[in-house]
Scaffold this active site. Structure first.
Site, PDB file in Angstrom:
ATOM      1  N   ASN A   1     -46.540 -71.559 -27.356  1.00 26.08           N
ATOM      2  CA  ASN A   1     -45.900 -70.610 -28.269  1.00 26.08           C
ATOM      3  C   ASN A   1     -45.089 -69.617 -27.448  1.00 26.08           C
ATOM      4  O   ASN A   1     -45.591 -68.575 -27.028  1.00 26.08           O
ATOM      5  CB  ASN A   1     -46.933 -69.877 -29.130  1.00 26.08           C
ATOM      6  CG  ASN A   1     -46.286 -69.024 -30.200  1.00 26.08           C
ATOM      7  OD1 ASN A   1     -45.101 -68.727 -30.157  1.00 26.08           O
ATOM      8  ND2 ASN A   1     -47.093 -68.611 -31.162  1.00 26.08           N
TER       9      ASN A   1
ATOM     10  N   ASN B   1     -60.638 -61.825 -21.873  1.00 28.91           N
ATOM     11  CA  ASN B   1     -61.215 -62.889 -21.045  1.00 28.91           C
ATOM     12  C   ASN B   1     -62.615 -62.494 -20.556  1.00 28.91           C
ATOM     13  O   ASN B   1     -62.757 -61.560 -19.771  1.00 28.91           O
ATOM     14  CB  ASN B   1     -60.299 -63.153 -19.843  1.00 28.91           C
ATOM     15  CG  ASN B   1     -60.843 -64.196 -18.889  1.00 28.91           C
ATOM     16  OD1 ASN B   1     -61.815 -64.880 -19.174  1.00 28.91           O
ATOM     17  ND2 ASN B   1     -60.207 -64.314 -17.743  1.00 28.91           N
TER      18      ASN B   1
ATOM     19  N   SER C   1     -42.976 -60.108 -16.173  1.00 31.12           N
ATOM     20  CA  SER C   1     -41.740 -60.828 -15.815  1.00 31.12           C
ATOM     21  C   SER C   1     -40.976 -60.120 -14.699  1.00 31.12           C
ATOM     22  O   SER C   1     -40.287 -60.759 -13.911  1.00 31.12           O
ATOM     23  CB  SER C   1     -40.835 -60.978 -17.040  1.00 31.12           C
ATOM     24  OG  SER C   1     -41.466 -61.776 -18.008  1.00 31.12           O
TER      25      SER C   1
ATOM     26  N   CYS D   1     -57.234 -64.617 -14.968  1.00 26.19           N
ATOM     27  CA  CYS D   1     -56.286 -63.719 -15.639  1.00 26.19           C
ATOM     28  C   CYS D   1     -55.570 -62.803 -14.647  1.00 26.19           C
ATOM     29  O   CYS D   1     -54.500 -62.273 -14.961  1.00 26.19           O
ATOM     30  CB  CYS D   1     -56.965 -62.933 -16.755  1.00 26.19           C
ATOM     31  SG  CYS D   1     -58.449 -62.064 -16.264  1.00 26.19           S
ATOM     32  N   HIS D   2     -56.108 -62.648 -13.441  1.00 26.88           N
ATOM     33  CA  HIS D   2     -55.428 -61.832 -12.431  1.00 26.88           C
ATOM     34  C   HIS D   2     -54.115 -62.472 -11.975  1.00 26.88           C
ATOM     35  O   HIS D   2     -53.270 -61.805 -11.398  1.00 26.88           O
ATOM     36  CB  HIS D   2     -56.350 -61.583 -11.224  1.00 26.88           C
ATOM     37  CG  HIS D   2     -56.758 -62.828 -10.512  1.00 26.88           C
ATOM     38  ND1 HIS D   2     -57.813 -63.620 -10.939  1.00 26.88           N
ATOM     39  CD2 HIS D   2     -56.255 -63.437  -9.402  1.00 26.88           C
ATOM     40  CE1 HIS D   2     -57.946 -64.654 -10.119  1.00 26.88           C
ATOM     41  NE2 HIS D   2     -57.018 -64.565  -9.186  1.00 26.88           N
TER      42      HIS D   2
ATOM     43  N   TYR E   1     -46.516 -63.344 -18.435  1.00 27.78           N
ATOM     44  CA  TYR E   1     -47.120 -63.471 -19.759  1.00 27.78           C
ATOM     45  C   TYR E   1     -46.293 -64.439 -20.602  1.00 27.78           C
ATOM     46  O   TYR E   1     -46.832 -65.289 -21.302  1.00 27.78           O
ATOM     47  CB  TYR E   1     -47.205 -62.097 -20.440  1.00 27.78           C
ATOM     48  CG  TYR E   1     -48.172 -61.157 -19.749  1.00 27.78           C
ATOM     49  CD1 TYR E   1     -49.515 -61.153 -20.079  1.00 27.78           C
ATOM     50  CD2 TYR E   1     -47.731 -60.276 -18.766  1.00 27.78           C
ATOM     51  CE1 TYR E   1     -50.415 -60.288 -19.439  1.00 27.78           C
ATOM     52  CE2 TYR E   1     -48.617 -59.425 -18.128  1.00 27.78           C
ATOM     53  CZ  TYR E   1     -49.952 -59.435 -18.472  1.00 27.78           C
ATOM     54  OH  TYR E   1     -50.827 -58.593 -17.836  1.00 27.78           O
TER      55      TYR E   1
ATOM     56  N   GLU F   1     -55.526 -64.463  -2.393  1.00 25.77           N
ATOM     57  CA  GLU F   1     -55.070 -65.834  -2.650  1.00 25.77           C
ATOM     58  C   GLU F   1     -53.821 -66.171  -1.836  1.00 25.77           C
ATOM     59  O   GLU F   1     -53.722 -67.261  -1.270  1.00 25.77           O
ATOM     60  CB  GLU F   1     -54.816 -66.048  -4.141  1.00 25.77           C
ATOM     61  CG  GLU F   1     -56.096 -66.027  -4.939  1.00 25.77           C
ATOM     62  CD  GLU F   1     -55.923 -66.437  -6.392  1.00 25.77           C
ATOM     63  OE1 GLU F   1     -54.853 -66.958  -6.768  1.00 25.77           O
ATOM     64  OE2 GLU F   1     -56.880 -66.239  -7.164  1.00 25.77           O
TER      65      GLU F   1
ATOM     66  N   THR G   1     -56.130 -67.646 -28.385  1.00 23.18           N
ATOM     67  CA  THR G   1     -56.729 -67.028 -27.199  1.00 23.18           C
ATOM     68  C   THR G   1     -57.435 -68.084 -26.355  1.00 23.18           C
ATOM     69  O   THR G   1     -57.250 -68.148 -25.136  1.00 23.18           O
ATOM     70  CB  THR G   1     -57.708 -65.909 -27.600  1.00 23.18           C
ATOM     71  OG1 THR G   1     -56.959 -64.859 -28.213  1.00 23.18           O
ATOM     72  CG2 THR G   1     -58.461 -65.358 -26.405  1.00 23.18           C
TER      73      THR G   1
ATOM     74  N   CYS H   1     -80.136 -67.399 -27.434  1.00 22.32           N
ATOM     75  CA  CYS H   1     -80.333 -67.845 -26.051  1.00 22.32           C
ATOM     76  C   CYS H   1     -81.032 -66.744 -25.257  1.00 22.32           C
ATOM     77  O   CYS H   1     -80.981 -65.574 -25.607  1.00 22.32           O
ATOM     78  CB  CYS H   1     -79.000 -68.229 -25.420  1.00 22.32           C
ATOM     79  SG  CYS H   1     -77.707 -67.029 -25.565  1.00 22.32           S
TER      80      CYS H   1
END
Length: 198
Positions: free
Chosen positions: A140, A154, A168, A162-163, A131, A189, A112, A18
């Site tokens: 999973n 990513n 936990s 991903c941000h 996570y 956000e 992934t 490409c």
């Protein structure tokens, strides 16, 4: 799983290489480098932040293309429009098309890829997941470490958010664009979501 939004992931037709194009978007967090071809986005490179932009998480800087505007492919145009909306008018991102992706990681059937699609589809603006929660959503529950690996690899950050993945404990955790940028995006956000709340 029916009727899930999965952005188009195009594969190279006939094995031909490409023609990659580049564009730089000036944003409230600095210069964002975007690469892609006629088929789709290849990568979004975020700036490393050494200090938070002034004005907290307010998007005081207008988003504009400062390099590469003359050669923008349709996926690059869609990406810059989506990122402009994200920073300046977040309520409109849901009405814009997500650009097609053209990155090898997003073309292979893998955990992934499943994690990244799940994140894109299920974790909305202003939300955060751990996570482990994302591993559960992706099918999973014992794969929290693999989710961390997926976040690190990513190629399309912000659009594939991903941000929004945190530890936990509530700690923000690592981020390819750096800890300060992750905190800024989460604050942006939260602030924008509060503004839109009735």
């Amino acid at each position: 799983m029916a009727s899930r939004l999965v952005p188009k992931v195009n594969s190279k037709q006939g094995g031909s290489p490409c023609k990659e194009k580049h564009v730089v978007l000036l944003s409230p967090v600095g210069k964002i480098e975007i690469s892609g071809c006629e088929t789709g986005l290849h990568e979004i490179k975020l700036p490393k932040m050494s200090m938070l932009p002034s004005g907290r998480a307010e998007s005081s800087v207008a988003c504009e293309v400062c390099e590469g505007a003359e050669e923008m492919t349709e996926p690059l145009q869609q990406c810059t429009a989506w990122l402009r909306a994200y920073f300046c008018e977040p309520a409109t991102t849901g009405t814009l098309p997500v650009p097609a992706f053209h990155h090898p990681l997003l073309q292979r059937d893998s955990f992934t890829r499943q994690v990244l699609w799940t994140l894109l589809n299920d974790v909305k603006f202003g939300e955060a997941v751990s996570y482990k929660q994302l591993a559960d959503l992706a099918g999973n529950s014992r794969a929290a470490r693999a989710v961390g690996g997926a976040m690190r690899s990513n190629p399309i950050p912000i659009i594939i958010p991903c941000h929004r993945v945190i530890r936990s404990s509530g700690d923000t955790g690592s981020y390819g664009g750096g800890h300060l940028l992750k905190e800024w995006l989460l604050s942006h956000e939260k602030l924008q979501k509060e503004k839109l709340a009735p």
